[in-house]
Structures are given as C-alpha cells and as structure tokens.
Scaffold this active site. Structure first.
Site, PDB file in Angstrom:
ATOM      1  N   LYS A  32      40.679 -31.013 -19.150  1.00 51.90           N
ATOM      2  CA  LYS A  32      39.759 -30.265 -19.615  1.00 51.90           C
ATOM      3  C   LYS A  32      38.975 -31.367 -20.820  1.00 51.90           C
ATOM      4  CE  LYS A  32      38.133 -26.506 -22.668  1.00 51.90           C
ATOM      5  NZ  LYS A  32      38.747 -25.487 -23.494  1.00 51.90           N
ATOM      6  N   ASP A  87      -0.389 -20.544 -19.328  1.00 52.26           N
ATOM      7  CA  ASP A  87      -0.860 -19.871 -20.502  1.00 52.26           C
ATOM      8  C   ASP A  87      -2.210 -19.630 -20.381  1.00 52.26           C
ATOM      9  OD1 ASP A  87       1.873 -19.720 -21.608  1.00 52.26           O
ATOM     10  OD2 ASP A  87       1.266 -21.515 -23.017  1.00 52.26           O
ATOM     11  N   HIS A 112      39.453 -32.111 -27.175  1.00 54.82           N
ATOM     12  CA  HIS A 112      38.175 -31.628 -27.922  1.00 54.82           C
ATOM     13  C   HIS A 112      37.725 -32.503 -28.990  1.00 54.82           C
ATOM     14  CE1 HIS A 112      40.173 -28.177 -26.139  1.00 54.82           C
ATOM     15  NE2 HIS A 112      38.877 -27.548 -25.878  1.00 54.82           N
ATOM     16  N   LYS A 172       4.949 -29.764 -24.917  1.00 52.53           N
ATOM     17  CA  LYS A 172       3.696 -29.487 -24.096  1.00 52.53           C
ATOM     18  C   LYS A 172       2.835 -30.515 -23.857  1.00 52.53           C
ATOM     19  CE  LYS A 172       3.620 -24.384 -24.531  1.00 52.53           C
ATOM     20  NZ  LYS A 172       2.866 -23.116 -24.919  1.00 52.53           N
TER      21      LYS A 172
HETATM   22  P1  NAP Z   1       2.194 -23.669 -32.298  1.00 54.57           P
HETATM   23  O1  NAP Z   1       1.706 -24.740 -31.354  1.00 54.57           O
HETATM   24  O2  NAP Z   1       3.346 -24.069 -33.286  1.00 54.57           O
HETATM   25  O3  NAP Z   1       1.092 -23.086 -33.207  1.00 54.57           O
HETATM   26  C1  NAP Z   1       1.114 -22.044 -34.324  1.00 54.57           C
HETATM   27  C2  NAP Z   1      -0.060 -21.995 -34.860  1.00 54.57           C
HETATM   28  O4  NAP Z   1       0.077 -20.728 -35.997  1.00 54.57           O
HETATM   29  C3  NAP Z   1      -0.295 -23.178 -35.939  1.00 54.57           C
HETATM   30  O5  NAP Z   1      -1.850 -23.007 -36.021  1.00 54.57           O
HETATM   31  C4  NAP Z   1       0.179 -22.563 -37.040  1.00 54.57           C
HETATM   32  O6  NAP Z   1      -0.311 -23.273 -38.196  1.00 54.57           O
HETATM   33  C5  NAP Z   1      -0.081 -21.158 -37.146  1.00 54.57           C
HETATM   34  N1  NAP Z   1       0.918 -20.664 -37.748  1.00 54.57           N
HETATM   35  C6  NAP Z   1       2.190 -20.408 -38.119  1.00 54.57           C
HETATM   36  N2  NAP Z   1       2.712 -19.675 -38.930  1.00 54.57           N
HETATM   37  C7  NAP Z   1       1.568 -19.381 -39.707  1.00 54.57           C
HETATM   38  C8  NAP Z   1       1.490 -18.447 -40.952  1.00 54.57           C
HETATM   39  N3  NAP Z   1       2.531 -17.782 -41.424  1.00 54.57           N
HETATM   40  N4  NAP Z   1       0.290 -18.095 -41.308  1.00 54.57           N
HETATM   41  C9  NAP Z   1      -0.845 -18.644 -40.740  1.00 54.57           C
HETATM   42  N5  NAP Z   1      -0.679 -19.499 -39.585  1.00 54.57           N
HETATM   43  C10 NAP Z   1       0.418 -19.721 -39.155  1.00 54.57           C
HETATM   44  O7  NAP Z   1       2.655 -22.448 -31.510  1.00 54.57           O
HETATM   45  P2  NAP Z   1       1.935 -22.004 -30.180  1.00 54.57           P
HETATM   46  O8  NAP Z   1       2.513 -22.561 -28.889  1.00 54.57           O
HETATM   47  O9  NAP Z   1       0.466 -21.878 -30.160  1.00 54.57           O
HETATM   48  O10 NAP Z   1       2.490 -20.405 -30.061  1.00 54.57           O
HETATM   49  C11 NAP Z   1       2.116 -19.594 -30.864  1.00 54.57           C
HETATM   50  C12 NAP Z   1       2.445 -18.104 -30.703  1.00 54.57           C
HETATM   51  O11 NAP Z   1       1.925 -17.688 -29.237  1.00 54.57           O
HETATM   52  C13 NAP Z   1       3.929 -17.988 -30.537  1.00 54.57           C
HETATM   53  O12 NAP Z   1       4.708 -17.773 -31.828  1.00 54.57           O
HETATM   54  C14 NAP Z   1       4.211 -16.715 -29.705  1.00 54.57           C
HETATM   55  O13 NAP Z   1       4.298 -15.622 -30.191  1.00 54.57           O
HETATM   56  C15 NAP Z   1       2.865 -16.955 -28.837  1.00 54.57           C
HETATM   57  N6  NAP Z   1       2.924 -17.171 -27.219  1.00 54.57           N
HETATM   58  C16 NAP Z   1       2.764 -16.300 -26.466  1.00 54.57           C
HETATM   59  C17 NAP Z   1       3.073 -16.526 -25.116  1.00 54.57           C
HETATM   60  C18 NAP Z   1       2.726 -15.551 -24.254  1.00 54.57           C
HETATM   61  O14 NAP Z   1       2.798 -15.621 -23.158  1.00 54.57           O
HETATM   62  N7  NAP Z   1       2.355 -14.157 -24.851  1.00 54.57           N
HETATM   63  C19 NAP Z   1       3.189 -17.791 -24.643  1.00 54.57           C
HETATM   64  C20 NAP Z   1       3.299 -18.625 -25.714  1.00 54.57           C
HETATM   65  C21 NAP Z   1       3.384 -18.571 -27.072  1.00 54.57           C
HETATM   66  P3  NAP Z   1       0.006 -24.666 -38.762  1.00 54.57           P
HETATM   67  O15 NAP Z   1      -0.609 -25.624 -38.083  1.00 54.57           O
HETATM   68  O16 NAP Z   1      -0.398 -24.340 -40.395  1.00 54.57           O
HETATM   69  O17 NAP Z   1       1.605 -24.604 -38.802  1.00 54.57           O
END
Ligand code: NAP
Length: 495
Positions: free
Chosen positions: A136, A318, A111, A282
C-alpha cells in the site's frame, strides 16, 4: 472490493460501527486502533467478526493518532496476527520485525503526506521485498502527473498494490485502483469522518462510482476543473449511466491549469470518452481540440469535449441550454421570427456563462447590455459580441425586458444576496438566474413575488447536462430524473 475505514475513540462505538457496516453489506472493514482513546482491548474489539477485517495502528508521523509506546503498538499488531485477523497493516520500517503467522495477510505500507516520490517503482520494490501480500502506497498528489504515475505503478507491478494519491488531485486513483489491479480500495463511512485527505465515502463509492465493476471495457468520462469537489456532474452522469445500464463511469478530475496538456495526453492514452470542462479550463481547452461547433468559436470557450476516432471535439452545452430555456419562454411569433429580435436584455456578470448567453442572444438579434463588477471585463465582452457595457452601479439605468444573472451572487452559502434589487423588478420582465444552488435564489423569489416570468439555474443545468449526456452516449436522458437528482443534492438537508 471496497474497504471501509473506521476510527472511533470508544470500543463500543468501534464495535457497533463494524457490525453495522457488515450488516449493510461491507466486504472489508479497516479498524484503526490508533483512534481508540484508552488502552486498546483487542480481544473485545475482535470478539466476533461479522466481516473480514484489516487491523491498522498508525503513528503520528505516518498520519495516525497513536501516541503510546512503539513497543505497545507492535505488540498489538502481533496480537492481531495471532488472533487471525484477515489483514494487518505494517509500515515499511517494522515489517521485517513482525513475522508472518497463520493466514493473516500482510499489507506493507508507506505514507507520505507531503508529496509523491519520484522513485515510486523503487519504493514499491522495497515494500514488496518485505514479504508483502499487498503493497500500500499512499502519497499526497501535488499535480495530476502524480496521479498518472500512481496509476501506472499499479498497472505495472506484480505484487497486488493499492496506490492511492491523497487529496482531490488524486481522486481518480481511489476510484480506478481496482481497474489497475489493486485488491481493494479504501473508503470512509461519511464525509465528516475522513481519515485521510481526498477520501471518498463508502456510499458514494458503492452507489455512484461502483469501482468493483469498472473493467478495461468500462468507458470513462469526467469533469475537469480546479477546484472540482463541488461539482454535481459526477452525481448526475453516474445516476444516468446506472439508469440506462451503461458500462460507463464519470469521475471528478481536479487538474491545475499547468497540467492540462498532460491531462489531455492521459485522456487519449486512457481512451476517455468525453469531458465536462469548467473553470478554469473552458478557454484554454480550445488549444487541445481538433474541431469545434460554430458556437464554441464564436464564444471563445467550450464546456464539453468528446473524443471520437482520435480527435477531440468541442461543444458548448451551456450556450445551447441557456438559449433553449430562453426560447421556450420567449418563443417565436406566428411568422416564425424570434421574438428576441430587438428585445432589451441586461446580463449581470461578464464571465464564461455570461459570454455564452450574450453570444446566443446577439445571434438572435437581441439588444444586450452587460454590467459587471469589473468594468474592463464587461467592456471586453461587450466588444466581442456587439453589446453595450454598463458600469455595475449603472445597472438600474436601463429598463430591460429580460434580466439574466451570470454572477455567483445568491449562490450557497450567500443565499441572502441578490444582484438586482426587488423594487427595480417589473412584472413584465423575464428573470433568468443561472445560479442553480439553491434553485430558489433570492432573485428568483423576488421575481416570482413581483409576478415576473422566471427561468432558474436548475432549468439550464438540467438541459446542459442532458445535452452533454447525449453527446457522450447518444442517448436522451430522462429530464425528470436529472431534475430530481439535482434537487435532492442541493436540498438544504445536504449542507
Ligand atoms: P466566472 O467566469 O467566474 O464569472 C463570474 C462573473 O460574476 C464575473 O463577471 C465576476 O466579476 C462576477 N462576479 C462574481 N462575484 C461577484 C460579486 N460579488 N458581485 C458582482 N459581480 C460578481 O463564472 P461563470 O463560469 O460565468 O459562472 C457564473 C455563475 O453561473 C456560477 O457561479 C454558477 O452559479 C452559474 N452557472 C450556472 C450553470 C447552469 O447550468 N445553471 C452553469 C455554469 C455556471 P469579476 O470579473 O469582477 O470577478
């Protein structure tokens, strides 16, 4: 074969757990004697053996809890062999001192909780030479290349070998060990009883990954991300593979940004069928694909890769899922024209999801404003798609017909937060929250209370997973099964 490791401080619990596991169909149980608090009564522990057993007693320096004398430990191991247990685990430095006896098989182990040694083959040769029935090697993976080396080791050696990389970076070694020649792989009873970092629960292994049935013909898929532990995609895709009786498995691959190239090379060499791609890969993944659908180029990011005839093809499900969800609500007018055209939309957040949605909305002629915490990011996205950037504090200055939350605000565990005040909502609005965990976010609850139309993150997630599944397998999954599985996984009882 799956081996379930149990470590309990009291004899009666250890015995009860062993018997319970055997009754539930466990094929092999590892009993960790170093967890037993008082003097170990081996006779009592081994009195009746409802299924094959591995006896292990690990010292502190090897990641165990044994604090009593080394003499006593070795005596216990000898006694276990004398009682004819199926396997005994002997560390490299004591294996030569404890002779083979009877039918007990010798696992000679090493380990390393800090790293995966560069000279893995030499380490292996040393252990195998100690009269090992099974070697192992369990080491900490610090990069995806450690995982690749461990899989290659298992595939190339003659002595049956269980090579496990600990930590999330090494999850693939635990799931694929049997495919690469290991006689069994270790699991743990429940996630709060993990004995080594990165262990996968027996139930997850048995019901989700089913490593016993992974062969050379099994088509592998996975999600590549960093971190990856939170991803629900393995649950969804493996559930659908099982439903459709496909010889396919979907694994979590935690891959740091600097390992992405190596990971993609490994995927090609290992005939991986496809990948879900998420943060932070991504955008960088665009460098490793040969072809992409139009939207991927427009958005500048993908979330799906399919390997076909030696080429990696990029898709953005998406985008497709979000647009389908919106179009289903907004629809087209009787002349067939998108009713999105000229519609005002406010997108909160300027990350990957917001980018995909903003691109789709602009393609359909919507008037888009983007408001994000980091002004530079909103301005960049607004410029790229032809939208308007708004300061985060100015998000209430406009009156949009559609509001989309593309931030993680409201996501578990911060479920009491919303990115948009309830009193600013109006019943004429369509509110789309991309957060899917929980489905009923505070924003969605407020929107329903005000009388708005809503689209939840679950609506989008289910659609994007369905698109991915179709790209991976050519089959249309059952949306209700996807929704049910996702809801069960995100229900409060699971936290
Ligand atoms: P990301 O690239 O990290 O972008 C997040 C965005 O939210 C950025 O603009 C960030 O601002 C902003 N943000 C984060 N925390 C914040 C806060 N406390 N107050 C204000 N703005 C804030 O993430 P993403 O890939 O776009 O994903 C975002 C969300 O989408 C995920 O958390 C998830 O819940 C959702 N999502 C859903 C699906 C679905 O199929 N339903 C798929 C993927 C993601 P900054 O630039 O200032 O950090």
């Amino acid at each position: 074969m799956l081996c379930v490791t149990i470590g309990r401080t009291r004899h009666k619990y250890m015995i009860a757990e062993y018997h319970d596991l055997a009754a539930k169909g466990a094929q092999l149980v590892e009993m960790r004697l170093d967890y037993v608090g008082r003097a170990v009564d081996l006779k009592r522990l081994l009195e009746s053996r409802p299924c094959p057993i591995v006896i292990t007693c690990r010292r502190r320096e090897d990641g165990g809890r044994w604090e009593k004398s080394e003499e006593e430990r070795q005596m216990l191991l000898r006694s276990a062999i004398a009682s004819g247990v199926d396997y005994v685990d002997l560390e490299e430095d004591i294996a030569a001192r404890i002779p083979r006896y009877g039918k007990t098989k010798r696992i000679v182990s090493l380990h390393n909780f800090e790293r995966t040694p560069e000279d893995l083959h030499e380490v292996h040769a040393r252990l195998a030479a100690l009269d090992a029935d099974v070697v192992k090697i369990a080491t900490l993976a610090n990069s995806f290349s450690d995982t690749v080396r461990m899989l290659q080791l298992m595939a190339s050696v003659k002595t049956p070998t269980i090579g496990l990389c600990m930590g999330d970076l090494g999850a693939a070694t635990r799931i694929l060990a049997l495919r690469y020649g290991a006689p069994f792989t270790y699991t743990v009873l429940s996630s709060d009883r993990k004995i080594a970092p990165g262990q996968i629960t027996w139930q997850q292994m048995r019901d989700l990954y089913r490593p016993d049935a992974i062969t050379e013909n099994t088509k592998l898929f996975g999600v590549v991300a960093d971190p990856v532990a939170h991803s629900l995609s393995p649950l969804l895709h493996n559930t659908m593979f099982a439903e459709d009786k496909l010889d396919c498995r979907y694994l979590p691959f935690r891959v740091p940004a600097e390992d992405l190239e190596l990971f993609m090379t490994w995927c090609r060499a290992s005939q991986i069928g496809g990948l879900s791609v998420t943060i932070p890969h991504k955008e960088p993944m665009l460098n490793y694909i040969q072809q992409a659908e139009q939207a991927v180029n427009g958005i500048g990011a993908l979330n799906t890769v399919v390997f076909r005839e030696g080429e990696a093809l990029g898709y953005n499900t998406d985008y497709r899922a979000a647009m389908d969800s919106i179009m289903e609500r907004v629809g087209v007018d009787p002349t067939g024209v998108d009713t999105l055209k000229g519609r005002g939309v406010l997108i909160l957040g300027a990350g990957g999801v917001s980018r995909a949605i903003a691109y789709g909305l602009r393609q359909r002629g919507a008037i888009v404003a983007i408001s994000s915490r980091t002004q530079d990011r909103s301005e960049r996205l607004a410029r790229d798609v032809g939208a308007r950037a708004l300061a985060w504090s100015a998000r209430y200055d406009i009156r949009p017909g559609i509001i989309i939350n593309g931030t993680p605000i409201g996501m578990h565990p911060e479920v009491d937060e919303s990115p948009y005040a309830k009193e600013k909502l109006h019943e004429s609005m369509l509110v789309f929250d991309t957060v899917y965990n929980p489905e009923q976010t505070l924003l969605i609850k407020h929107a329903r209370e005000v009388g708005c139309q809503v689209i939840t993150g679950v609506d989008m997630f289910v659609r994007q997973a369905a698109y991915q599944y179709k790209l991976f397998t050519g089959l249309a999954p059952k949306p209700e099964l996807l929704r049910k599985t996702l809801k069960a996984a995100t229900s409060p009882v699971n936290f």
